[in-house]
Design a protein around this motif. Structure first.
Motif, PDB file in Angstrom:
ATOM      1  N   ALA A   9       0.835  -1.202   0.000  1.00  0.00           N
ATOM      2  CA  ALA A   9       0.000   0.000   0.000  1.00  0.00           C
ATOM      3  C   ALA A   9       0.868   1.249   0.000  1.00  0.00           C
ATOM      4  O   ALA A   9       1.989   1.250   0.526  1.00  0.00           O
ATOM      5  CB  ALA A   9      -0.926   0.019   1.214  1.00  0.00           C
ATOM      6  N   THR A  10       0.328   2.306  -0.584  1.00  0.00           N
ATOM      7  CA  THR A  10       0.997   3.599  -0.520  1.00  0.00           C
ATOM      8  C   THR A  10       0.629   4.292   0.785  1.00  0.00           C
ATOM      9  O   THR A  10      -0.332   3.925   1.466  1.00  0.00           O
ATOM     10  CB  THR A  10       0.587   4.518  -1.681  1.00  0.00           C
ATOM     11  N   THR A  11       1.374   5.327   1.096  1.00  0.00           N
ATOM     12  CA  THR A  11       1.134   6.085   2.318  1.00  0.00           C
ATOM     13  C   THR A  11      -0.176   6.865   2.266  1.00  0.00           C
ATOM     14  O   THR A  11      -0.615   7.387   3.295  1.00  0.00           O
ATOM     15  CB  THR A  11       2.293   7.060   2.557  1.00  0.00           C
ATOM     16  N   VAL A  29      -1.685  -4.283   6.193  1.00  0.00           N
ATOM     17  CA  VAL A  29      -0.757  -3.985   5.100  1.00  0.00           C
ATOM     18  C   VAL A  29       0.566  -4.686   5.376  1.00  0.00           C
ATOM     19  O   VAL A  29       1.099  -4.615   6.491  1.00  0.00           O
ATOM     20  CB  VAL A  29      -0.543  -2.460   4.973  1.00  0.00           C
ATOM     21  N   HIS A  54      -1.009  -0.471   8.526  1.00  0.00           N
ATOM     22  CA  HIS A  54       0.251  -1.218   8.534  1.00  0.00           C
ATOM     23  C   HIS A  54       0.579  -1.706   9.940  1.00  0.00           C
ATOM     24  O   HIS A  54       0.982  -2.859  10.140  1.00  0.00           O
ATOM     25  CB  HIS A  54       1.376  -0.333   8.000  1.00  0.00           C
ATOM     26  N   LEU A  79       4.474  -0.877   3.303  1.00  0.00           N
ATOM     27  CA  LEU A  79       4.002   0.496   3.106  1.00  0.00           C
ATOM     28  C   LEU A  79       5.091   1.268   2.370  1.00  0.00           C
ATOM     29  O   LEU A  79       6.245   1.303   2.816  1.00  0.00           O
ATOM     30  CB  LEU A  79       3.718   1.135   4.464  1.00  0.00           C
ATOM     31  N   ALA A 108      -2.998   4.730   6.228  1.00  0.00           N
ATOM     32  CA  ALA A 108      -2.086   3.653   5.822  1.00  0.00           C
ATOM     33  C   ALA A 108      -1.161   3.236   6.954  1.00  0.00           C
ATOM     34  O   ALA A 108      -0.888   2.043   7.136  1.00  0.00           O
ATOM     35  CB  ALA A 108      -1.282   4.099   4.604  1.00  0.00           C
ATOM     36  N   ALA A 109      -0.680   4.213   7.728  1.00  0.00           N
ATOM     37  CA  ALA A 109       0.254   3.890   8.811  1.00  0.00           C
ATOM     38  C   ALA A 109      -0.413   3.023   9.870  1.00  0.00           C
ATOM     39  O   ALA A 109       0.168   2.043  10.363  1.00  0.00           O
ATOM     40  CB  ALA A 109       0.799   5.176   9.431  1.00  0.00           C
TER      41      ALA A 109
END
Length: 264
Positions: A126-128, A181, A176, A184, A172-173
């Motif tokens: 995944a992207t941030t 996730v 993760h 990242l 996202a963080a």
């Protein structure tokens, strides 16, 4: 006159070497899925199963992964609601049972059924700027599209209840940190990172990876004794497939090239 896109244009399948890629391309609705696109997804998964692909990448376009179900254009139908829901969940079952590793490449929202699509993959990059959430309770609904099975296995029971009851949207963080996730990465690095990962998976022994997926996916259903017995059967299969190749390459100081063919 504006030309309408077909469901086949909106969910595309492409092959490059041993890597298959399914791309959801409905950016106007953040790649939300309707009845027709679920049908196409199921067809594509059947094609991938019958192909020589060793890994599948599932992704979306336009800075979105999948915002769940597209409710903007509901069609009148005489189908019973159970049949309608079965139509949606059939490709999710097929994705979970696909006999090769699946990588979800997530940018933007993965919510509702989109979260289930991501979690049905074996690995999630995944992207941030990705976002994750169940969303169902906001609409007065309970979990569906397999999320009641997927979430506890990925994040544990209590965190699954948190995500179900409160329908929080996680950045996202946080996703993760909770284990939704696997990797990242910055938005401009996700394409090369996922391409490299797909090639590494494609180079792995395909039968051993397929057996690993089956062993791990069913580990919660087995006793320790049953798990060991299943592992023993898998190793016997590997001993007649790619294990001799690895042994011979190691003796020569070379990197093995795995074919997945039965050697007996």
């Amino acid at each position: 006159m504006k030309q309408q896109s077909s469901p086949g244009d909106e969910v595309r399948l492409a092959f490059e070497g041993s890597v298959a890629t399914i791309t959801i391309d409905r950016p106007a609705v953040r790649n939300a899925m309707n009845r027709d696109t679920w049908t196409v997804l199921a067809d594509h998964l059947g094609t991938v199963t019958r192909s020589e692909a060793r890994v599948l990448v599932l992704t979306g376009t336009g800075g979105h992964f999948c915002a769940g179900a597209d409710t903007s254009a509901r069609r009148r139908t005489d189908l019973h609601p159970l049949d309608r829901l079965g139509h949606v969940t059939a490709p999710l079952v097929a994705l979970q049972e696909l006999p090769l590793p699946v990588v979800a490449k997530v940018d933007g929202p993965a919510v509702g059924a989109g979260l289930s699509l991501a979690l049905s993959a074996d690995l999630v990059v995944a992207t941030t700027r990705a976002r994750f959430g169940t969303a169902f309770s906001r609409r007065g609904l309970s979990l569906d599209t397999g999320s009641s099975w997927l979430l506890p296995r990925v994040v544990g029971l209590q965190t699954a209840k948190r995500l179900a009851y409160l329908a929080e949207t996680l950045d996202a963080a946080e996703a993760h940190r909770l284990g939704l996730v696997t990797w990242l990465v910055p938005p401009d690095e996700i394409d090369p990172f996922t391409a490299d990962l797909a090639l590494r998976l494609a180079a792995a022994p395909p039968v051993a990876v397929r057996l690993d997926k089956e062993l791990l996916n069913h580990s919660h259903e087995r006793s320790f004794r049953e798990a060991v017995a299943a592992e023993n059967v898998a190793q016997v299969v590997n001993m007649g497939t790619d294990s001799p190749t690895a042994r011979e390459a190691l003796a020569r100081g070379e990197r093995p090239t795995f074919t997945g063919r039965w050697r007996g």
